[in-house]
Design an enzyme around this catalytic site. Sequence first.
Site, PDB file in Angstrom:
ATOM      1  N   LYS A   1      46.786  40.447  26.529  1.00  0.00           N
ATOM      2  CA  LYS A   1      46.153  40.887  25.288  1.00  0.00           C
ATOM      3  C   LYS A   1      47.149  40.975  24.126  1.00  0.00           C
ATOM      4  O   LYS A   1      46.828  40.591  22.993  1.00  0.00           O
ATOM      5  CB  LYS A   1      45.499  42.255  25.532  1.00  0.00           C
ATOM      6  CG  LYS A   1      44.524  42.672  24.460  1.00  0.00           C
ATOM      7  CD  LYS A   1      43.728  43.898  24.920  1.00  0.00           C
ATOM      8  CE  LYS A   1      42.696  44.297  23.880  1.00  0.00           C
ATOM      9  NZ  LYS A   1      41.895  45.455  24.325  1.00  0.00           N
TER      10      LYS A   1
ATOM     11  N   MET B   1      18.686  22.866  54.191  1.00  0.00           N
ATOM     12  CA  MET B   1      19.716  22.094  54.883  1.00  0.00           C
ATOM     13  C   MET B   1      20.258  22.845  56.094  1.00  0.00           C
ATOM     14  O   MET B   1      20.487  22.260  57.153  1.00  0.00           O
ATOM     15  CB  MET B   1      20.854  21.746  53.903  1.00  0.00           C
ATOM     16  CG  MET B   1      21.887  20.818  54.483  1.00  0.00           C
ATOM     17  SD  MET B   1      21.179  19.278  55.068  1.00  0.00           S
ATOM     18  CE  MET B   1      21.442  18.227  53.645  1.00  0.00           C
TER      19      MET B   1
ATOM     20  N   PHE C   1      43.628  48.916  34.511  1.00  0.00           N
ATOM     21  CA  PHE C   1      42.181  48.694  34.513  1.00  0.00           C
ATOM     22  C   PHE C   1      41.893  47.203  34.305  1.00  0.00           C
ATOM     23  O   PHE C   1      42.409  46.582  33.379  1.00  0.00           O
ATOM     24  CB  PHE C   1      41.526  49.534  33.406  1.00  0.00           C
ATOM     25  CG  PHE C   1      40.034  49.286  33.312  1.00  0.00           C
ATOM     26  CD1 PHE C   1      39.208  49.623  34.373  1.00  0.00           C
ATOM     27  CD2 PHE C   1      39.479  48.698  32.186  1.00  0.00           C
ATOM     28  CE1 PHE C   1      37.837  49.381  34.304  1.00  0.00           C
ATOM     29  CE2 PHE C   1      38.107  48.456  32.115  1.00  0.00           C
ATOM     30  CZ  PHE C   1      37.293  48.800  33.169  1.00  0.00           C
ATOM     31  N   GLN C   2      41.068  46.652  35.153  1.00  0.00           N
ATOM     32  CA  GLN C   2      40.694  45.232  35.122  1.00  0.00           C
ATOM     33  C   GLN C   2      41.901  44.304  35.177  1.00  0.00           C
ATOM     34  O   GLN C   2      41.896  43.226  34.609  1.00  0.00           O
ATOM     35  CB  GLN C   2      39.813  44.925  33.904  1.00  0.00           C
ATOM     36  CG  GLN C   2      38.469  45.621  34.013  1.00  0.00           C
ATOM     37  CD  GLN C   2      37.449  45.149  33.009  1.00  0.00           C
ATOM     38  OE1 GLN C   2      37.793  44.713  31.915  1.00  0.00           O
ATOM     39  NE2 GLN C   2      36.180  45.232  33.369  1.00  0.00           N
TER      40      GLN C   2
ATOM     41  N   GLU D   1      30.274  34.560  34.426  1.00  0.00           N
ATOM     42  CA  GLU D   1      31.426  33.669  34.234  1.00  0.00           C
ATOM     43  C   GLU D   1      31.336  32.437  35.130  1.00  0.00           C
ATOM     44  O   GLU D   1      31.820  31.366  34.775  1.00  0.00           O
ATOM     45  CB  GLU D   1      32.741  34.416  34.475  1.00  0.00           C
ATOM     46  CG  GLU D   1      33.073  35.444  33.396  1.00  0.00           C
ATOM     47  CD  GLU D   1      32.423  36.802  33.627  1.00  0.00           C
ATOM     48  OE1 GLU D   1      31.598  36.929  34.567  1.00  0.00           O
ATOM     49  OE2 GLU D   1      32.729  37.738  32.863  1.00  0.00           O
TER      50      GLU D   1
END
Lengths: 554, 81
Positions: free
Chosen positions: A165, A467, A115-116, A53
């Site tokens: 959802k 760097m 969940f999630q 993502e």
Amino acid sequence: MANEKKQTGGSLLFNVMQQHGVEHVFGYPGGAIMPIYDALYDSDIQHFLCRHEQGAAFAAVGYARASGKVGVCLATSGPGATNLITGLADALADSIPVVAITGQVATSAMGSDAFQEIDIFGLSLACTKHSFQVTDVNDLPKVLHKAFAIALEGRQGPVLVDIPKDIQLAEITHSLEDFSKLKNMVKLPPANVGSAIALLNKAKQPILYVGGGVGMANAIDELRAFIDVTSIPSVSTLKGLGAVNPDDENYLGMLGMHGTKAANIAVQECDLLIAVGARFDDRVTGKLNEFAPHAKVIHFDIDTAEINKRRTVDAAILGDLKINLPALAIPLSIVDWQQKCRKMKKDFAWDYNHPGETIFAPAVLKEISDKMPKNTCVTTDVGQHQMWAAQHMLFDDPSNFLTSGGMGTMGFGIPAAVGAQVSRPTDCIIAVTGDGSFMMNVQELSTIKRFQLPVKIVLIDNAKLGMVRQWQDLFFNGRLSETDLSDNPDFVMLATAFEIKAKQITHKDQVSAAIEEMLDHDGPYLLQVKIDAKDNVWPLVPPNTANDKMMEST
Amino acid sequence: MKSYQLTIKVDDKQVVLERILQVTRYRGFLINGINAEVNTGTNIGTIELMVRSERPIELLVDQINKLIDIKEVKVDNNTTT
Ligand SMILES: Cc1ncc(C[n+]2csc(CCOP(=O)(O)OP(=O)(O)O)c2C)c(N)n1
Ligand SMILES: [Mg+2]
């Protein structure tokens, strides 16, 4: 109402996106966003499956920056949503218009540690310009229209819309003509044109300090016209590169921590600093109370909150640069100052002589810059290679140089190049990356492979987090803590595994042919450029130091 | 340290208070007290926020003004403690 039809929240999402001109989106599916992905199946919008993502978020950023359109990314709830956060933070820091859509658990489950389930709405407060959570499908059209409007309005930025959802599944009867534009809610105080003109007329040594806001405001022409009329010497921030015509004889290059000597000295000596779409970032100013110490300041911006934030200004010009820049374009008599600036530019020009056989990254990047086709878009990652690209490559538009400025996010370059290539399929896209940064979103090679995106990757390989290593050598007594990457994978083999043509070069005499081979290649290509691990970026203004006290070597 | 009282008019949205508190903390202002109520007729909320900081209050006012659901921000007093 006309065009009224029954549809699910999920299909409404894509219909509204199309109303806003969205053709491409970047994302990754999962449980709580499945109804949206189901609707996508019937949509004309093209989806690019990224492999993380964060990759999708940066692809959306790259898409937006390369095209000027809103970038869109999608992710599922929980870990999908949290994976977007770095990309949103990056978009916020660089004012990039992005709309992120996240799935959420159903409203009945929200707040139950389902969940999630993660409170991405709460998490979004610090990393977006604005965010929404939709709890009634009838609000969805208005929220989506607002999300696109807010992303683009005033100072641009990322907007997140969290959609549970059940809302994605719910049916709604809605007319697609219903398109409400949000009005600019922040009233801007009137521009202080009178005092700015007086300051301009009085100035003997003015400097134009050009930032990313010029490109964001689409005011390149107005800026160049201003420069034509005033003949004012100019400097640019990292994000402003490309706004000033790089061939302008009075243009001194980038200022700040790794700015050119001419730019930094000119700013320190100027008596009037005209900031245009720039925000006095600490990487630009160095020690703030010694920055441009003799200068009065005129500040053009679209964001009231940037005025007097880090530097008190003498005249604030708030509003659209396309209107305000022409209002201040008056001829100036500053011949002595121009000559002085041009002399510094000549005296302190880059030196590409580099003894020995090892490859000199600045020379490679300069050669690529000289040879790349017109309208090439370069993305970078973060580190020494990024600063070398900023110093040694020339751009004629800010949308041709995409680099993570405000956030300095490693992992930006490859997915941003994916987004840029999708938005500009016929332009050459080159990602300049480092061996550390490349590995941070290396999975996006899969996206390049799947869509056969002809992205050219130039991997400046010092087998170091260069760097950080440079700072350890300069400021931490050479104690090289955790910056060695000498066990990097075989990058050529790695690229080959993704069916990307790849080549490694190690000697100066290989550079020209390799660059030509890369640029002539039709598909994606990775050029691994091995350099000396000890090469440093110069000049460098040490921390908490005035910009004219730069170091030029060890 | 200076103390200030802000009166902020907002659209009545659940999250607006959270946004104001987040911005206030992030921009370096400590909260002395807070009072919030909603006019259910107009759906406009009024938040009184007492803050203190070394930083000029304009920095906070400008940042709160940028939040989308804000209608108005006023600085009511300006007292040194
Ligand atoms: C996500 C992230 N983590 C850490 C850093 C800190 N950081 C800045 S530059 C750098 C080294 C980058 O190494 P590489 O990509 O190889 O570039 P080089 O400097 O060697 O050219 C690191 C670790 C960062 N900018 N971003
Ligand atoms: Mg490196």
